[in-house]
Enzyme design. Structure first.
Site, PDB file in Angstrom:
ATOM      1  N   SER A  76      77.117 -20.606 -64.571  1.00 15.69           N
ATOM      2  CA  SER A  76      74.851 -21.587 -64.227  1.00 15.69           C
ATOM      3  C   SER A  76      75.055 -21.939 -65.324  1.00 15.69           C
ATOM      4  O   SER A  76      74.770 -21.551 -66.344  1.00 15.69           O
ATOM      5  CB  SER A  76      74.167 -20.238 -63.758  1.00 15.69           C
ATOM      6  OG  SER A  76      73.460 -20.502 -64.222  1.00 15.69           O
ATOM      7  N   ASP A 135      73.626 -30.436 -57.795  1.00 16.00           N
ATOM      8  CA  ASP A 135      72.061 -30.857 -57.626  1.00 16.00           C
ATOM      9  C   ASP A 135      71.935 -32.344 -56.697  1.00 16.00           C
ATOM     10  O   ASP A 135      71.398 -32.352 -56.169  1.00 16.00           O
ATOM     11  CB  ASP A 135      71.200 -31.293 -58.913  1.00 16.00           C
ATOM     12  CG  ASP A 135      70.600 -29.899 -59.713  1.00 16.00           C
ATOM     13  OD1 ASP A 135      70.548 -28.639 -58.668  1.00 16.00           O
ATOM     14  OD2 ASP A 135      70.713 -29.122 -60.627  1.00 16.00           O
ATOM     15  N   ARG A 165      64.474 -31.974 -53.038  1.00  9.37           N
ATOM     16  CA  ARG A 165      65.690 -31.935 -53.064  1.00  9.37           C
ATOM     17  C   ARG A 165      65.812 -32.707 -51.433  1.00  9.37           C
ATOM     18  O   ARG A 165      66.406 -33.659 -51.191  1.00  9.37           O
ATOM     19  CB  ARG A 165      66.839 -31.600 -53.494  1.00  9.37           C
ATOM     20  CG  ARG A 165      66.688 -31.767 -55.481  1.00  9.37           C
ATOM     21  CD  ARG A 165      67.810 -31.766 -55.923  1.00  9.37           C
ATOM     22  NE  ARG A 165      67.709 -31.240 -57.778  1.00  9.37           N
ATOM     23  CZ  ARG A 165      67.147 -32.106 -58.325  1.00  9.37           C
ATOM     24  NH1 ARG A 165      67.086 -32.828 -58.059  1.00  9.37           N
ATOM     25  NH2 ARG A 165      67.198 -31.033 -59.237  1.00  9.37           N
TER      26      ARG A 165
HETATM   27  C1  S3P Z   1      70.079 -26.737 -64.085  1.00  6.71           C
HETATM   28  C2  S3P Z   1      70.803 -25.837 -63.858  1.00  6.71           C
HETATM   29  C3  S3P Z   1      71.882 -25.901 -62.448  1.00  6.71           C
HETATM   30  C4  S3P Z   1      71.085 -27.069 -60.989  1.00  6.71           C
HETATM   31  C5  S3P Z   1      69.441 -26.872 -62.028  1.00  6.71           C
HETATM   32  C6  S3P Z   1      68.848 -26.989 -63.400  1.00  6.71           C
HETATM   33  C7  S3P Z   1      69.523 -26.414 -65.501  1.00  6.71           C
HETATM   34  O1  S3P Z   1      70.794 -24.379 -61.960  1.00  6.71           O
HETATM   35  O2  S3P Z   1      70.871 -26.442 -60.370  1.00  6.71           O
HETATM   36  O3  S3P Z   1      68.580 -27.983 -60.708  1.00  6.71           O
HETATM   37  O4  S3P Z   1      68.822 -27.557 -65.555  1.00  6.71           O
HETATM   38  O5  S3P Z   1      70.031 -25.638 -66.590  1.00  6.71           O
HETATM   39  P1  S3P Z   1      71.956 -23.376 -61.445  1.00  6.71           P
HETATM   40  O6  S3P Z   1      72.303 -22.705 -63.376  1.00  6.71           O
HETATM   41  O7  S3P Z   1      71.182 -22.148 -61.169  1.00  6.71           O
HETATM   42  O8  S3P Z   1      72.755 -23.727 -61.706  1.00  6.71           O
END
Ligand code: S3P
Length: 437
Positions: free
Chosen positions: A168, A316, A392
């Site tokens: 993440s 995403d 989305r």
């Molecule tokens: C993001 C990280 C992702 C992504 C989100 C934006 C970011 O989430 O799905 O739309 O800007 O760091 P996760 O860190 O929960 O995977």
């Protein structure tokens, strides 16, 4: 009053050249680092969606002077590390998980307590993944069963090494932001690579970050300096047009000035695997972020199997990828249970919506299978799909609905305002009038 609905007419193909709004992930980070830096930062092409506005509103609440000087250009007067002001009430992150999780990292290192709230969707999303490392660093955090509202009692933080269980970028970034406020060197050892905008942005603001394989480290007490930066177009928004171009025979789409950070562009290889012609041209690198043009043309339509280890690089884009199979071919995604804790449960919402449009869709515990028209005809019937407040999902359904025999209705289409105001207007422009069926 029910949320607005959009009607999508079937289309033969999409064609055109366009730019997309500024990148949401990068804009959040530039705004946060601007607040922690000394001096003024000017951000051009700041992401226009509601999520990045939530970040600006929260920063205003923390005493940062934020001004929108012209459309898309925002200036912020930084307060310097550790000098944010105690807010007079709760800060509202709206629908934005990135705002809430990254701010939690910043607030863990302040000398005051702050409550972060969000909308109904954000209030259902899991926060233990950021609470646990920040508590280990010394902050105290109150939540309701691991969900927002979060009250973060800032403290003098100690450095830690954190090994998240799930890849993440938000968790990595929250810990690194807290690490900037901690004594010593804080590291995050990721189980798989995630988007690295925080690392690149920190360097652009004059900070130091050490990267060793999948481990990223920062040392506390750095001085950041305000910058003039421009945000590249959002690859995750461009993804919907690139998918439409790959899926509709005779299509040709060119996106200019889009971010091409390799931690975000795995979709391009997927489109080639599906059978599209893809051309990429990196023209510049600004503040460590490569950007340039992408062209996609439909060619063949194949069968895609997305493996679990591909998921972090596509997280995403999976809703867009699902729309490929509305037009022919088949898409199977596994190892993506993280989709269940996004703005909606994206597995359930996606499968329900695609079925509503007359498309074969099957839910798996950790993914989905989308397999073309349900009726056995060459095009799905079209119908009705509910975005359930998720931007989305609304865009994925709109691209899928282009394949249908009849017009379709997308309920809750205003969710696109979270990341892509103007999405439906651009769709109308890319589908030439005589190309609707
Ligand atoms: C993001 C990280 C992702 C992504 C989100 C934006 C970011 O989430 O799905 O739309 O800007 O760091 P996760 O860190 O929960 O995977």
């Amino acid at each position: 009053m029910p949320p607005p609905a959009a009607t999508i007419a079937p289309a033969r193909r999409v064609q055109g050249r366009l730019t997309v709004p500024g990148d949401k992930s990068i804009a959040h980070r530039y705004a946060l680092f601007a607040a922690l830096a000394e001096g003024r930062t000017t951000l051009r092409q700041y992401a226009p969606g509601a999520d990045c506005r939530s970040t600006l509103a929260c920063l205003r609440g923390l005493g940062v002077e934020v001004e929108e000087v012209s459309q898309g250009t925002v200036t912020l007067l930084g307060r310097g590390l550790g000098h944010l002001r105690s807010p007079s009430g709760p800060l509202d992150a709206g629908n934005s998980g990135t705002t809430l999780r990254l701010l939690a990292g910043v607030l863990a290192g302040q000398t005051f307590s702050t409550t972060l709230i969000g909308d109904e969707s954000l209030s259902r999303r899991p926060m233990r993944r950021v609470m646990a490392p920040l508590e280990r660093m010394g902050a105290r955090i109150d939540a309701t069963d691991g969900h927002p509202p979060l009250t973060i009692h800032g403290a003098l933080l100690r450095a830690i090494t954190h090994q998240p269980e799930t890849p993440s970028a938000q968790v990595k970034s929250a810990v690194l932001l807290a690490g900037l406020h901690a004594e010593g060197t804080t590291s995050v050892a990721e189980p798989a690579a995630t988007r690295d905008h925080t690392e690149r942005a920190l360097t652009a603001f004059g900070g130091h970050v050490r990267i060793n394989g999948l481990t990223v480290s920062v040392t506390g007490g750095q001085h950041l300096q305000g910058q003039t930066l421009s945000v590249p177009g959002d690859f995750s928004s461009a993804a919907f047009w690139l998918v439409a171009a790959a899926a509709l025979p005779g299509s040709h789409i060119e996106v200019d000035d889009v971010g091409l950070n390799p931690t975000r562009t795995a979709l391009l290889g997927i489109l080639e695997r599906f059978g599209a012609r893809v051309h990429v041209d990196v023209t510049t690198t600004d503040a460590g972020e490569p950007r340039g043009h992408v062209t996609v043309e439909a060619d063949r339509m194949g069968t895609l199997d997305i493996a679990p280890d591909e998921v972090p690089g596509l997280i995403d884009e999976l809703p867009a990828i699902a729309a490929l199979a509305a037009h022919g071919g088949q898409v199977t995604v596994r190892g993506a249970s993280e989709l269940r804790v996004k703005e909606s449960d994206r597995i359930t919402t996606l499968v329900a919506g695609f079925r509503g449009l007359g498309i074969n869709a099957e839910e798996l515990a950790d993914g989905f299978v989308i397999a073309g028209p349900a009726t056995g005809s060459t095009r799905p019937s079209g119908g009705r799909a509910d975005a359930r407040g998720d931007h989305r999902m609304a865009m994925s359904f709109a691209i899928a609905a282009l394949a249908a025999e009849h017009p379709s209705v997308i309920d809750g289409s205003d969710a696109v305002l979270i990341s892509y105001p103007g999405f439906f207007e651009t769709l109308a422009r890319l589908v030439a009038p005589n190309d609707t069926l």
